[in-house]
Each structure stands twice: as C-alpha cells, then as structure tokens.
Enzyme design. Structure first.
Site, PDB file in Angstrom:
ATOM      1  N   ARG A  71     -69.881 -31.940  75.611  1.00 26.91           N
ATOM      2  CA  ARG A  71     -69.491 -31.874  77.028  1.00 26.91           C
ATOM      3  C   ARG A  71     -70.716 -32.012  77.933  1.00 26.91           C
ATOM      4  NH1 ARG A  71     -66.120 -26.771  79.022  1.00 26.91           N
ATOM      5  NH2 ARG A  71     -68.144 -25.774  78.824  1.00 26.91           N
ATOM      6  N   LYS A 122     -69.485 -30.315  84.458  1.00 23.37           N
ATOM      7  CA  LYS A 122     -69.990 -28.942  84.598  1.00 23.37           C
ATOM      8  C   LYS A 122     -71.360 -29.045  85.259  1.00 23.37           C
ATOM      9  CE  LYS A 122     -70.069 -24.617  81.945  1.00 23.37           C
ATOM     10  NZ  LYS A 122     -69.309 -23.773  82.861  1.00 23.37           N
ATOM     11  N   GLU A 181     -57.154 -23.817  87.986  1.00 22.25           N
ATOM     12  CA  GLU A 181     -57.810 -22.881  87.057  1.00 22.25           C
ATOM     13  C   GLU A 181     -58.362 -21.728  87.866  1.00 22.25           C
ATOM     14  OE1 GLU A 181     -61.300 -24.747  85.297  1.00 22.25           O
ATOM     15  OE2 GLU A 181     -61.725 -25.807  87.170  1.00 22.25           O
TER      16      GLU A 181
HETATM   17  N1  PXG Z   1     -63.377 -23.396  84.339  1.00 23.55           N
HETATM   18  C1  PXG Z   1     -64.548 -23.261  84.969  1.00 23.55           C
HETATM   19  C2  PXG Z   1     -64.652 -23.672  86.387  1.00 23.55           C
HETATM   20  C3  PXG Z   1     -65.658 -22.757  84.288  1.00 23.55           C
HETATM   21  O1  PXG Z   1     -66.835 -22.639  84.903  1.00 23.55           O
HETATM   22  C4  PXG Z   1     -64.275 -22.512  82.320  1.00 23.55           C
HETATM   23  C5  PXG Z   1     -63.225 -23.036  83.051  1.00 23.55           C
HETATM   24  C6  PXG Z   1     -64.065 -22.190  80.879  1.00 23.55           C
HETATM   25  O2  PXG Z   1     -64.726 -23.153  80.076  1.00 23.55           O
HETATM   26  P1  PXG Z   1     -65.324 -22.788  78.640  1.00 23.55           P
HETATM   27  O3  PXG Z   1     -65.876 -24.083  78.144  1.00 23.55           O
HETATM   28  O4  PXG Z   1     -66.378 -21.730  78.857  1.00 23.55           O
HETATM   29  O5  PXG Z   1     -64.210 -22.293  77.835  1.00 23.55           O
HETATM   30  C7  PXG Z   1     -65.527 -22.360  82.943  1.00 23.55           C
HETATM   31  C8  PXG Z   1     -66.678 -21.809  82.164  1.00 23.55           C
HETATM   32  C9  PXG Z   1     -71.745 -18.707  83.695  1.00 23.55           C
HETATM   33  C10 PXG Z   1     -70.712 -19.243  82.794  1.00 23.55           C
HETATM   34  O6  PXG Z   1     -72.837 -18.396  83.219  1.00 23.55           O
HETATM   35  C11 PXG Z   1     -69.656 -19.977  83.294  1.00 23.55           C
HETATM   36  C12 PXG Z   1     -68.717 -20.485  82.423  1.00 23.55           C
HETATM   37  C13 PXG Z   1     -68.831 -20.245  81.097  1.00 23.55           C
HETATM   38  C14 PXG Z   1     -69.897 -19.509  80.604  1.00 23.55           C
HETATM   39  C15 PXG Z   1     -70.842 -19.001  81.465  1.00 23.55           C
HETATM   40  O7  PXG Z   1     -71.510 -18.600  84.888  1.00 23.55           O
HETATM   41  N2  PXG Z   1     -67.685 -21.212  82.940  1.00 23.55           N
END
Ligand code: PXG
Length: 294
Positions: free
Chosen positions: A52, A151, A184
């Site tokens: 990703r 991201k 989301e």
């Molecule tokens: N939507 C958004 C907008 C996110 O930022 C997810 C869904 C879930 O995605 P994953 O791949 O984690 O299942 C996220 C994930 C941080 C941090 O340090 C942010 C995320 C994940 C881990 C750490 O702010 N966001």
C-alpha cells in the site's frame, strides 16, 4: 538506551533523527506513510503495508529511493534494534527538502523514516463496552480532490472530523462521503452486521482500503459468514444488529452507538466478539502462511 530510528538507510538515536524544515512533507504534507503493528517481535502483515505504501507513493508521483524487499528488511532491522516485542512501526516517506513552492521538481532526496516504538491504544475496557460514535459534519475528502486510498501525510480532513468527535465526547467520528453515504471513521474502517450478514462500504465510497479491513473480510469469509462490500447510509447503522470498526491501532473494536441511537442492544454482539477473537488469534500466529514472502 535511546530508541533507534532508521533514516535514509542508517540507524541513529532518536534525538539525532531529523529532517529539514524545508522538507515538503512538513511544508505541504507532501508524502506518504504506513502504521504497522508488531506482535511478539514480528511485523504483522508487513507485505500488505509495504504494497500500500508503494501504491500511495505511485499515486502522488513520489519515487521511494529503496525497493520493497530492502524497505521490508529495514523495517525488521529497526524492530530488532529496539528489541520491540509488541509495538508500532511508523514508516514515513517525505518528498524531501527543496525550495519553497509546490513544484515537486523543487525537491530532491525523499526521506525514508522508520520509527519503531510503542503506541497508545484504546483501553481494554472499551472492547467490552464498545465505542460511542457521532457523525462529523466534515465530509471525507472527495476522491476527485484527494483520493482517500492514498495514505498521505495530509490528515487534516480526518483531524477536523476527529475534533468534532472529541468535542462531543465520542470515541470516534463517522465520516460520510459527498453522496451522503457512510465512508469510514477518522482512523478506522466500519462494518455492520444484520441478520448474520456483514456489510462494509466499498473502496469507491471514498475510503482508505484498510489492511485490517481486508484481513477481517478474509477471516469472516473463512468462518463461513457472507461479507458484502456495498454502499451504506447512516440508517443502515442505526438499524444494524452489530457494528464494529477495524484498524491497525484499534484491531476490531465494537461500536455500540451512533448519534445517540443504540446499535442492537447497545452491547458488543456475538459476531463482533468472534471476529475480535479470531483477529487476535491471527496476530498471535503472525498472519497467514501464504503471506510469508517478506
Ligand atoms: N481509515 C483511515 C482514514 C485510516 O487512517 C484506517 C482506515 C485503517 O486502516 P488499516 O490499514 O490500519 O487497517 C486508517 C488507519 C496513526 C495510525 O499513527 C493511523 C492509522 C493506522 C495506524 C496508525 O495515526 N490509520
């Protein structure tokens, strides 16, 4: 001993890990990142996160100066150097330092930063009681403006919604898309359960395609549960039997209320509980065997 940070191929004490104030990651939010968990000393679903990251970089025309196998090796190196057992890896690629101005040709040398540290998680009790959520008035970025599938280092869209949630005393905030559909939460994907069927918005609802989301879809299907990726509106959440969120930090977390309406009987439901248990089991196994290539 101080935490060691990987920056541009070298491990340095965290006090010495620095980027320029002219870095376009800082000046313009120009860069991409990943947040990854470490369980039992092993980096969880590393390959999926690395994939990703390269996709996000490609979408913003950012060339990561190392290849994926090398980057994966560096992630493992910094986890080992810090003797991290359970923790969190933050992988950040910035556009690099350059002159002022948006032109990406004004920069050189993207910065490759890998931090391995601990992370603050939801308290264990929240997994028993469930999260209260409110809908934010801030809609999710329109995919035609900035695709939520990237991201990127630009998290203001989510931060503004998170502020609304925090102000309302909620644990998370729900974001809708420009069509008024459920997208989301600010840092987690959303799922509902009704009559034994699991539903979650498709990627074209304008969401980040979560690594945890995809893992939970697979776990549910392996358990024989039907999972549909289909557009949802808030009404679908109000009338759901169960609702839960997924994310790297949250894992699988029950959501028991939206905008003051209790979901189901207002307690975490059985399918949510089972999926949380099987997700935690997956973290102990270190992922699926067929994903062992990095
Ligand atoms: N939507 C958004 C907008 C996110 O930022 C997810 C869904 C879930 O995605 P994953 O791949 O984690 O299942 C996220 C994930 C941080 C941090 O340090 C942010 C995320 C994940 C881990 C750490 O702010 N966001």
């Amino acid at each position: 001993m101080s935490i060691q940070v990987h920056i541009n191929g070298s491990l340095v004490p965290k006090e010495q890990a620095m980027v320029s104030v002219y870095d376009h990651g800082l000046l313009y939010g120009d860069g991409v990142f990943e947040g990854i968990r470490v369980y039992g000393g092993k980096v969880f679903l590393l390959e999926e996160h690395i994939d990703r990251l390269y996709e996000s970089a490609r979408a913003i025309r950012l060339e990561i100066p190392v290849d994926a196998p090398k980057l994966a090796a560096q992630v493992k190196e910094v986890v080992e150097a810090n003797g991290l057992d359970d923790g969190y890896v933050r992988l950040v690629i910035t556009r690099g330092a350059g002159y002022l101005g948006l032109d990406i040709r004004k920069t050189s040398h993207p910065q490759v930063i890998i931090i391995a540290d601990t992370i603050t998680l939801y308290p264990a009790e929240t997994y028993e009681t469930g999260l209260l959520v409110v809908t934010a008035s801030t809609i999710r970025n329109h995919p035609g403006a900035l695709s939520p599938r990237i991201k990127s280092l630009n998290y203001l869209n989510n931060i503004l919604a998170k502020i609304e949630g925090t102000d309302a005393g909620a644990g998370e905030a729900l974001m809708l898309n420009a069509r008024g559909e459920v997208a989301e939460c600010t840092g987690d994907n959303i799922f509902v359960v009704r009559n034994g069927i699991i539903r979650t918005p498709p990627t074209d609802a304008g969401i980040l395609e979560g690594v945890t989301r995809n893992a939970v879809i697979r776990l549910a299907r392996e358990a024989g549960i039907t999972v549909e990726e289909t557009p949802l509106v808030r009404h679908d959440i109000y009338i759901a039997d169960e609702c839960f969120l997924t994310g790297t930090a949250a894992e699988v977390i029950p959501m028991v209320s939206l905008d003051g309406r209790l979901i189901g009987d207002g307690t975490p439901g059985p399918i949510t509980r089972d999926l949380l248990a099987s997700f935690r089991e997956l973290t102990r196994r270190g992922g699926w065997e067929d994903a062992e290539s990095t």
